[in-house]
Design a protein around this motif. Structure first.
Motif, mmCIF file in Angstrom:
data_model
loop_
_atom_site.group_PDB
_atom_site.id
_atom_site.type_symbol
_atom_site.label_atom_id
_atom_site.label_comp_id
_atom_site.label_asym_id
_atom_site.label_seq_id
_atom_site.Cartn_x
_atom_site.Cartn_y
_atom_site.Cartn_z
ATOM 1 N N PRO A 170 -15.652 -3.910 -1.557
ATOM 2 C CA PRO A 170 -14.883 -3.802 -2.946
ATOM 3 C C PRO A 170 -15.429 -3.024 -3.552
ATOM 4 O O PRO A 170 -14.175 -2.182 -4.338
ATOM 5 C CB PRO A 170 -14.761 -5.567 -3.210
ATOM 6 C CG PRO A 170 -16.058 -5.978 -2.716
ATOM 7 C CD PRO A 170 -16.499 -4.997 -1.613
ATOM 8 N N GLN A 171 -16.715 -2.331 -3.969
ATOM 9 C CA GLN A 171 -17.234 -1.577 -4.578
ATOM 10 C C GLN A 171 -16.177 -0.310 -4.186
ATOM 11 O O GLN A 171 -16.588 0.628 -5.267
ATOM 12 C CB GLN A 171 -18.872 -1.182 -4.560
ATOM 13 C CG GLN A 171 -19.460 -2.060 -5.006
ATOM 14 C CD GLN A 171 -19.550 -3.611 -4.250
ATOM 15 O OE1 GLN A 171 -19.130 -3.605 -2.526
ATOM 16 N NE2 GLN A 171 -20.799 -4.368 -4.576
ATOM 17 N N LEU A 172 -15.852 -0.051 -3.138
ATOM 18 C CA LEU A 172 -15.004 1.537 -2.531
ATOM 19 C C LEU A 172 -13.740 1.652 -3.444
ATOM 20 O O LEU A 172 -14.013 2.849 -3.821
ATOM 21 C CB LEU A 172 -15.195 1.494 -1.195
ATOM 22 C CG LEU A 172 -16.062 2.159 -0.452
ATOM 23 C CD1 LEU A 172 -17.137 1.462 -0.388
ATOM 24 C CD2 LEU A 172 -15.165 2.166 1.084
ATOM 25 N N SER A 173 -13.128 0.733 -4.387
ATOM 26 C CA SER A 173 -12.077 0.217 -5.213
ATOM 27 C C SER A 173 -12.458 2.001 -6.926
ATOM 28 O O SER A 173 -12.163 1.897 -6.641
ATOM 29 C CB SER A 173 -11.802 -0.595 -5.172
ATOM 30 O OG SER A 173 -12.632 -1.453 -6.468
ATOM 31 N N ASP A 174 -13.904 1.639 -5.963
ATOM 32 C CA ASP A 174 -14.014 2.693 -6.935
ATOM 33 C C ASP A 174 -14.120 4.289 -7.852
ATOM 34 O O ASP A 174 -14.571 5.134 -8.480
ATOM 35 C CB ASP A 174 -15.874 2.920 -8.085
ATOM 36 C CG ASP A 174 -15.741 0.939 -8.092
ATOM 37 O OD1 ASP A 174 -15.120 0.317 -9.749
ATOM 38 O OD2 ASP A 174 -17.273 0.793 -8.308
ATOM 39 N N LEU A 175 -13.756 4.593 -6.062
ATOM 40 C CA LEU A 175 -13.802 6.020 -6.367
ATOM 41 C C LEU A 175 -12.649 6.774 -6.719
ATOM 42 O O LEU A 175 -11.291 6.200 -5.577
ATOM 43 C CB LEU A 175 -13.905 6.283 -4.953
ATOM 44 C CG LEU A 175 -15.249 5.833 -4.166
ATOM 45 C CD1 LEU A 175 -15.594 6.331 -2.071
ATOM 46 C CD2 LEU A 175 -16.406 7.052 -4.666
ATOM 47 N N LYS A 176 -12.597 6.619 -7.903
ATOM 48 C CA LYS A 176 -10.604 7.163 -8.346
ATOM 49 C C LYS A 176 -10.150 8.556 -7.574
ATOM 50 O O LYS A 176 -9.125 8.557 -7.959
ATOM 51 C CB LYS A 176 -10.694 7.126 -9.410
ATOM 52 C CG LYS A 176 -11.908 6.318 -10.543
ATOM 53 C CD LYS A 176 -11.262 5.012 -10.107
ATOM 54 C CE LYS A 176 -11.347 3.080 -10.946
ATOM 55 N NZ LYS A 176 -10.750 1.955 -10.276
ATOM 56 N N PRO A 192 -8.100 -4.369 4.079
ATOM 57 C CA PRO A 192 -9.415 -4.001 2.454
ATOM 58 C C PRO A 192 -8.766 -3.964 1.434
ATOM 59 O O PRO A 192 -8.077 -3.299 0.711
ATOM 60 C CB PRO A 192 -10.962 -3.257 3.026
ATOM 61 C CG PRO A 192 -10.135 -2.785 4.497
ATOM 62 C CD PRO A 192 -8.482 -3.351 4.385
ATOM 63 N N SER A 193 -9.780 -4.956 0.637
ATOM 64 C CA SER A 193 -9.260 -5.282 -1.335
ATOM 65 C C SER A 193 -9.960 -3.931 -1.415
ATOM 66 O O SER A 193 -8.699 -3.638 -2.522
ATOM 67 C CB SER A 193 -9.823 -6.471 -1.229
ATOM 68 O OG SER A 193 -11.136 -6.313 -0.999
ATOM 69 N N ALA A 194 -10.464 -2.772 -1.237
ATOM 70 C CA ALA A 194 -11.026 -1.938 -1.502
ATOM 71 C C ALA A 194 -9.784 -1.331 -1.743
ATOM 72 O O ALA A 194 -9.505 -0.493 -3.013
ATOM 73 C CB ALA A 194 -12.194 -1.124 -0.976
ATOM 74 N N LEU A 195 -9.156 -0.900 -0.721
ATOM 75 C CA LEU A 195 -7.925 0.022 -0.697
ATOM 76 C C LEU A 195 -6.871 -0.737 -1.199
ATOM 77 O O LEU A 195 -6.059 0.487 -1.854
ATOM 78 C CB LEU A 195 -7.373 -0.179 1.284
ATOM 79 C CG LEU A 195 -8.471 0.478 2.227
ATOM 80 C CD1 LEU A 195 -6.930 0.350 3.300
ATOM 81 C CD2 LEU A 195 -9.161 1.357 1.834
ATOM 82 N N GLN A 212 -2.486 -8.660 11.551
ATOM 83 C CA GLN A 212 -1.557 -9.468 11.791
ATOM 84 C C GLN A 212 -0.314 -9.447 11.187
ATOM 85 O O GLN A 212 0.871 -9.531 11.332
ATOM 86 C CB GLN A 212 -1.848 -11.128 12.223
ATOM 87 C CG GLN A 212 -2.417 -10.255 13.193
ATOM 88 C CD GLN A 212 -3.277 -12.300 13.579
ATOM 89 O OE1 GLN A 212 -3.014 -13.902 12.857
ATOM 90 N NE2 GLN A 212 -4.168 -12.233 15.149
ATOM 91 N N GLU A 213 -0.854 -9.217 9.289
ATOM 92 C CA GLU A 213 0.106 -8.939 9.106
ATOM 93 C C GLU A 213 -0.295 -7.923 7.303
ATOM 94 O O GLU A 213 -1.585 -7.806 7.605
ATOM 95 C CB GLU A 213 0.701 -10.629 8.002
ATOM 96 C CG GLU A 213 -0.716 -11.262 7.515
ATOM 97 C CD GLU A 213 -0.852 -12.398 7.154
ATOM 98 O OE1 GLU A 213 0.294 -13.060 7.088
ATOM 99 O OE2 GLU A 213 -1.412 -12.831 6.101
ATOM 100 N N LEU A 214 0.891 -7.698 6.835
ATOM 101 C CA LEU A 214 0.403 -6.895 5.376
ATOM 102 C C LEU A 214 0.479 -7.917 4.095
ATOM 103 O O LEU A 214 0.962 -8.818 4.400
ATOM 104 C CB LEU A 214 1.188 -6.180 5.311
ATOM 105 C CG LEU A 214 1.951 -4.853 6.524
ATOM 106 C CD1 LEU A 214 2.971 -3.540 5.598
ATOM 107 C CD2 LEU A 214 0.493 -4.330 7.039
ATOM 108 N N PRO A 215 -0.832 -7.205 3.447
ATOM 109 C CA PRO A 215 -0.456 -8.595 2.198
ATOM 110 C C PRO A 215 0.671 -7.956 1.272
ATOM 111 O O PRO A 215 1.325 -7.142 1.116
ATOM 112 C CB PRO A 215 -1.964 -8.231 1.447
ATOM 113 C CG PRO A 215 -1.928 -6.619 1.828
ATOM 114 C CD PRO A 215 -1.800 -6.645 3.224
ATOM 115 N N ASP A 216 0.792 -9.574 0.746
ATOM 116 C CA ASP A 216 2.146 -9.088 -0.623
ATOM 117 C C ASP A 216 1.753 -8.165 -1.787
ATOM 118 O O ASP A 216 2.917 -7.615 -1.689
ATOM 119 C CB ASP A 216 2.605 -10.891 -1.255
ATOM 120 C CG ASP A 216 3.254 -11.541 -0.067
ATOM 121 O OD1 ASP A 216 3.366 -11.299 1.030
ATOM 122 O OD2 ASP A 216 2.498 -13.048 -0.143
ATOM 123 N N THR A 217 0.536 -7.716 -1.246
ATOM 124 C CA THR A 217 -0.262 -6.723 -2.824
ATOM 125 C C THR A 217 0.108 -5.441 -2.657
ATOM 126 O O THR A 217 -0.609 -4.888 -3.017
ATOM 127 C CB THR A 217 -1.069 -7.487 -3.481
ATOM 128 O OG1 THR A 217 -2.290 -7.386 -2.755
ATOM 129 C CG2 THR A 217 -0.929 -8.417 -3.830
#
Length: 318
Positions: A170-176, A192-195, A212-217
């Motif tokens: 999840p830390q990869l979300s810091d890559l702005k 992945p939540s990071a994306l 199998q599915e895409l998240p609602d977010t």
């Protein structure tokens, strides 16, 4: 008896003397062997460095180490003599390991080690704060270290065809600055939540996984303009996909979709879609084109097909 004692004493003394001499000779031989080994290592290092220097080119104002189709299973420590390098381009070298001293190459802008046999990424890679492109596709990497999140200049990350990666830290979300990610042909079962927490992500390929599915977010990736999801197991699309106003390319071929959500008709920027090879419930046939040029431009299961499908679907439900 006295003579026997003297003989025995003399023999013992001579034996001890020879043992001492043999020990000293063995020590000297060992030292000579070690010296020769060190000398050999020095010469091998010099030869390796000379060979590496031959592979350095200057292109576009950058010092680039480029090695193609030569066997370099490991990289020698003498590479540190070329600490000024700004790019590594090592392809099909059978490289098995990224050296830990990689973190000392602070000038690296591009690290391209695709098409090798690398199994892991050292945490020292997080010290490359100037790195803009990390290209590790076609290797054997199983996991991604969280330290990559320290590569604050990273714009492009490619991990395609490693076949075993199933998540991102999840830390990869810091890559702005990260805008381009290729994760195709791995073992992801979910995005992945990071994306989802990367607001500047523009291009994403997750084809050939096990989604199998895409998240609602999914619409949190508000700047995403290209999304490749071919060859997965997606059976439905969330309504929130219609909120992805920047999306211009969406590839969903070879999935398990049964319907196309009506919300997609309002995606004004969508220019290219592909729904080929999905078990869609409705059979839709596009009207014939007026001329040959239009027919050639008409993409089967593309944008026109999508709008026609939604139109027919709404008629049926209405």
């Amino acid at each position: 008896m006295a003579e026997t004692a003297v003989c025995l004493g003399t023999f013992t003394a001579v034996k001890t003397l020879w043992e001492v001499r043999i020990h000293k000779i063995n020590e000297e031989l060992q030292k000579e062997k070690e010296f020769r080994q060190r000398l050999l290592l020095v010469w091998e290092e010099r030869a390796a460095l000379a060979k590496l220097k031959e592979k350095v080119i200057n292109e576009g104002g950058r010092a680039i180490l480029r090695i193609e189709e030569e066997e370099w299973k490991t990289l020698p420590s003498c590479l540190l003599k070329l600490i000024h390098l700004q790019e590594w381009q090592l392809h099909r070298t059978s490289l098995q390991k990224i050296p830990q001293f990689i973190g000392r190459f602070h000038s690296l802008v591009v690290l391209d080690l695709s098409r090798n046999s690398i199994e892991s990424v050292p945490k020292e890679i997080g010290q490359l704060t100037s790195l803009q492109e990390l290209l590790l596709s076609y290797n054997r990497i199983k996991s991604v270290p969280k330290e990559i999140s320290n590569c604050i200049s990273l714009e492009r990350l490619e991990l395609a065809v490693n076949r075993n990666i199933c998540d991102l830290p999840p830390q990869l979300s810091d890559l702005k600055k990260l805008s381009h990610i290729d994760l195709c042909m791995n073992q992801f079962t979910a995005i992945p939540s990071a994306l989802l927490n990367m607001p500047n992500l523009e291009w994403l390929d997750m084809g050939g996984n096990k989604l199998q599915e895409l998240p609602d977010t999914i619409d949190r990736m508000e700047n995403l303009h290209t999304l490749w999801l071919q060859r997965n197991e997606i059976n439905s699309l969330p309504e929130t996909i219609g909120n992805m106003k920047s999306l211009s390319t969406l590839v969903l071929s070879n999935n398990k979709l049964k319907n196309i959500p009506a919300c997609m008709k309002d995606m004004a920027n969508l220019r290219f879609v592909n729904f080929r090879d999905n078990p869609l419930e409705l059979e839709v046939t596009l009207p014939p084109c007026e001329n040959t040029d239009e027919e050639e431009q008409q993409e089967m299961f593309g944008i026109d097909f999508m709008h026609m499908y939604i139109q027919e679907s709404l008629k049926k439900t209405g």
